[in-house]
Design a protein around this motif. Structure first.
Motif, short mmCIF file in Angstrom:
data_model
loop_
_atom_site.label_atom_id
_atom_site.label_comp_id
_atom_site.label_asym_id
_atom_site.label_seq_id
_atom_site.Cartn_x
_atom_site.Cartn_y
_atom_site.Cartn_z
N PRO A 84 -4.93 7.62 6.66
CA PRO A 84 -5.22 7.09 7.99
C PRO A 84 -3.99 6.46 8.66
O PRO A 84 -3.21 5.75 8.02
N LEU A 85 -3.86 6.75 9.94
CA LEU A 85 -2.89 6.08 10.80
C LEU A 85 -3.68 5.60 12.01
O LEU A 85 -4.17 6.41 12.79
N PHE A 86 -3.86 4.30 12.12
CA PHE A 86 -4.76 3.71 13.11
C PHE A 86 -6.16 4.33 13.03
O PHE A 86 -6.81 4.59 14.03
N GLY A 87 -6.58 4.60 11.81
CA GLY A 87 -7.92 5.12 11.58
C GLY A 87 -8.06 6.61 11.77
O GLY A 87 -9.16 7.16 11.59
N VAL A 88 -6.98 7.30 12.11
CA VAL A 88 -7.01 8.74 12.35
C VAL A 88 -6.36 9.45 11.16
O VAL A 88 -5.24 9.09 10.77
N PRO A 112 11.65 -4.23 -0.37
CA PRO A 112 11.02 -3.02 -0.94
C PRO A 112 9.50 -3.11 -0.89
O PRO A 112 8.92 -4.20 -0.97
N LEU A 113 8.85 -1.96 -0.75
CA LEU A 113 7.40 -1.93 -0.79
C LEU A 113 6.93 -2.41 -2.17
O LEU A 113 7.47 -1.99 -3.19
N GLU A 114 5.91 -3.24 -2.19
CA GLU A 114 5.39 -3.75 -3.45
C GLU A 114 4.45 -2.74 -4.09
O GLU A 114 3.71 -2.04 -3.41
N ASN A 115 4.50 -2.69 -5.42
CA ASN A 115 3.61 -1.81 -6.19
C ASN A 115 3.68 -0.37 -5.67
O ASN A 115 2.66 0.28 -5.44
N PHE A 116 4.90 0.10 -5.50
CA PHE A 116 5.12 1.45 -4.97
C PHE A 116 6.27 2.08 -5.72
O PHE A 116 7.32 1.45 -5.88
N PRO A 117 6.10 3.31 -6.23
CA PRO A 117 4.91 4.16 -6.10
C PRO A 117 3.87 3.82 -7.16
O PRO A 117 4.16 3.16 -8.16
N THR A 118 2.65 4.33 -6.93
CA THR A 118 1.57 4.19 -7.90
C THR A 118 1.30 5.56 -8.52
O THR A 118 2.04 6.52 -8.28
N ASP A 119 0.22 5.65 -9.26
CA ASP A 119 -0.17 6.94 -9.84
C ASP A 119 -0.91 7.81 -8.84
O ASP A 119 -1.24 8.96 -9.14
N SER A 120 -1.17 7.28 -7.64
CA SER A 120 -1.94 8.00 -6.63
C SER A 120 -1.08 8.27 -5.40
O SER A 120 -0.68 7.34 -4.69
N ALA A 155 -2.14 9.66 -2.74
CA ALA A 155 -2.97 9.33 -1.58
C ALA A 155 -2.87 7.83 -1.26
O ALA A 155 -2.74 7.45 -0.09
N LEU A 156 -2.91 7.00 -2.29
CA LEU A 156 -2.77 5.56 -2.08
C LEU A 156 -1.38 5.22 -1.54
O LEU A 156 -1.23 4.39 -0.65
N ASP A 157 -0.35 5.88 -2.07
CA ASP A 157 1.01 5.63 -1.59
C ASP A 157 1.14 6.02 -0.13
O ASP A 157 1.81 5.34 0.66
N ALA A 158 0.52 7.13 0.27
CA ALA A 158 0.57 7.55 1.68
C ALA A 158 -0.11 6.52 2.57
O ALA A 158 0.35 6.24 3.68
N CYS A 159 -1.21 5.96 2.09
CA CYS A 159 -1.90 4.91 2.85
C CYS A 159 -1.00 3.69 3.01
O CYS A 159 -0.95 3.07 4.09
N THR A 160 -0.28 3.34 1.96
CA THR A 160 0.64 2.19 2.02
C THR A 160 1.75 2.44 3.05
O THR A 160 2.09 1.55 3.84
N MET A 161 2.31 3.64 3.04
CA MET A 161 3.36 3.98 4.00
C MET A 161 2.85 3.88 5.43
O MET A 161 3.50 3.30 6.31
N ASN A 162 1.68 4.46 5.68
CA ASN A 162 1.15 4.46 7.04
C ASN A 162 0.73 3.07 7.49
O ASN A 162 0.84 2.73 8.67
N ALA A 163 0.25 2.25 6.55
CA ALA A 163 -0.12 0.88 6.90
C ALA A 163 1.12 0.09 7.34
O ALA A 163 1.07 -0.68 8.31
N PHE A 164 2.23 0.30 6.62
CA PHE A 164 3.48 -0.38 7.03
C PHE A 164 3.91 0.12 8.40
O PHE A 164 4.32 -0.66 9.27
N LEU A 165 3.83 1.43 8.61
CA LEU A 165 4.22 2.01 9.90
C LEU A 165 3.39 1.41 11.03
O LEU A 165 3.93 1.11 12.11
#
Length: 291
Positions: free
Chosen positions: A198-202, A242-250, A252-262
């Motif tokens: 998701p990026l702004f819920g999209v 640096p991003l915390e707890n990145f990367p993870t084993d997922s 999809a979760l990492d992509a969510c973290t990136m987009n949330a920061f963006l």
């Protein structure tokens, strides 16, 4: 005709590099405002993106934001003149840098600098490359001569320019040898090597390359953003923790973290994000196209 167009572009950029920054920036604003009045596919893309990401804004507010964005985009094209052909002294005078990490730490771990497509990204990368060793990934353009020009000028202060399609092993070797790697992973390059996050819920088709390269290279991921300062004062390059707890084993979760920061950075100056890109070109199965 292609050859003539190339030489005209080259001449224009060299001319713009010799003009005062404020004059070029004002000209870009004026040209962007004029072009916004003309119906175009790019204006349509900008407005669609803004409707998706800012549904609570009024149509008038989105129109004003779209106008300001097109002005920034046209400015950024004209400002390529001094970015590609201006002196290092000019770039240092116009770009201030604020780093939350010690860039000269001899014991720093392998580092991926993760950028985002704000209109000032190019000049921030060039300032960094003038001060410290770095490799930068780039996407090949359709026009071969313009692509070679861009590659050469972006790397003129010592950055090693690596095509995005290069082997991951090459990037990992650089990371492990102590050379930081700059890349941006916030554009829709297709569903291969991507997940929807998701990026702004999209749902946005988001590359997983940052996560994968960080795992392979044992690298920390450090976000950076270059913003255009008001009143024609130039730019500010901010290098974050640096991003915390990145990367993870997922991935999809990492992509969510990136987009949330963006998202946090877009909200700081929403008119400067690259809305002219079809960020939601690819959609999850069953969802209709938006452009």
């Amino acid at each position: 005709m292609k050859s003539l167009g190339y030489w005209l572009l080259l001449g224009l950029l060299r001319l713009l590099s010799a003009l005062p920054y404020a004059l070029v920036a004002r000209a870009g604003n004026a040209l962007g405002a004029a072009l916004y009045k003309l119906p175009s596919h790019r204006r349509h893309v900008v407005l669609v993106n803004l409707r998706l990401c800012f549904p609570l804004k009024t149509e008038r507010e989105r129109e004003e934001l779209a106008l300001a964005h097109l002005q920034h985009v046209v400015r950024s094209y004209l400002e390529r003149g001094f970015q590609w052909f201006g002196s290092l002294r000019t770039i240092e005078r116009l770009v201030e840098m604020d780093s939350r990490i010690d860039l000269h730490d001899p014991h720093a771990p392998p580092t991926i600098f993760m950028g985002f497509h704000f209109v000032g990204i190019e000049v921030g990368c060039m300032l960094y490359s003038s001060r410290l060793p770095v490799a930068a990934l780039y996407t090949r353009m359709s026009n071969t001569r313009v692509c070679e020009l861009a590659r050469r000028q972006r790397g003129r202060f010592g950055a090693a320019m690596i095509e995005r399609s290069a082997s991951a092993k090459q990037v990992v070797r650089l990371l492990r040898s102590g050379v930081p790697v700059m890349l941006a992973a916030d554009m829709d390059h297709g569903t291969t090597g991507s997940v929807f996050a998701p990026l702004f819920g999209v749902p946005a088709c988001t590359l997983t390359s940052v996560s994968r390269l960080a795992k392979l290279g044992g690298a920390r991921v450090v976000p950076f953003v270059t913003e255009v300062l008001p009143a024609f004062r130039g730019y500010k390059l901010t290098i974050f923790d640096p991003l915390e707890n990145f990367p993870t084993d997922s991935e999809a979760l990492d992509a969510c973290t990136m987009n949330a920061f963006l998202e946090t950075q877009i909200l700081r100056f929403p008119d400067q994000y690259y809305w002219v890109h079809r960020r939601f070109k690819h959609r999850p199965a069953g969802m209709p196209a938006v452009y």
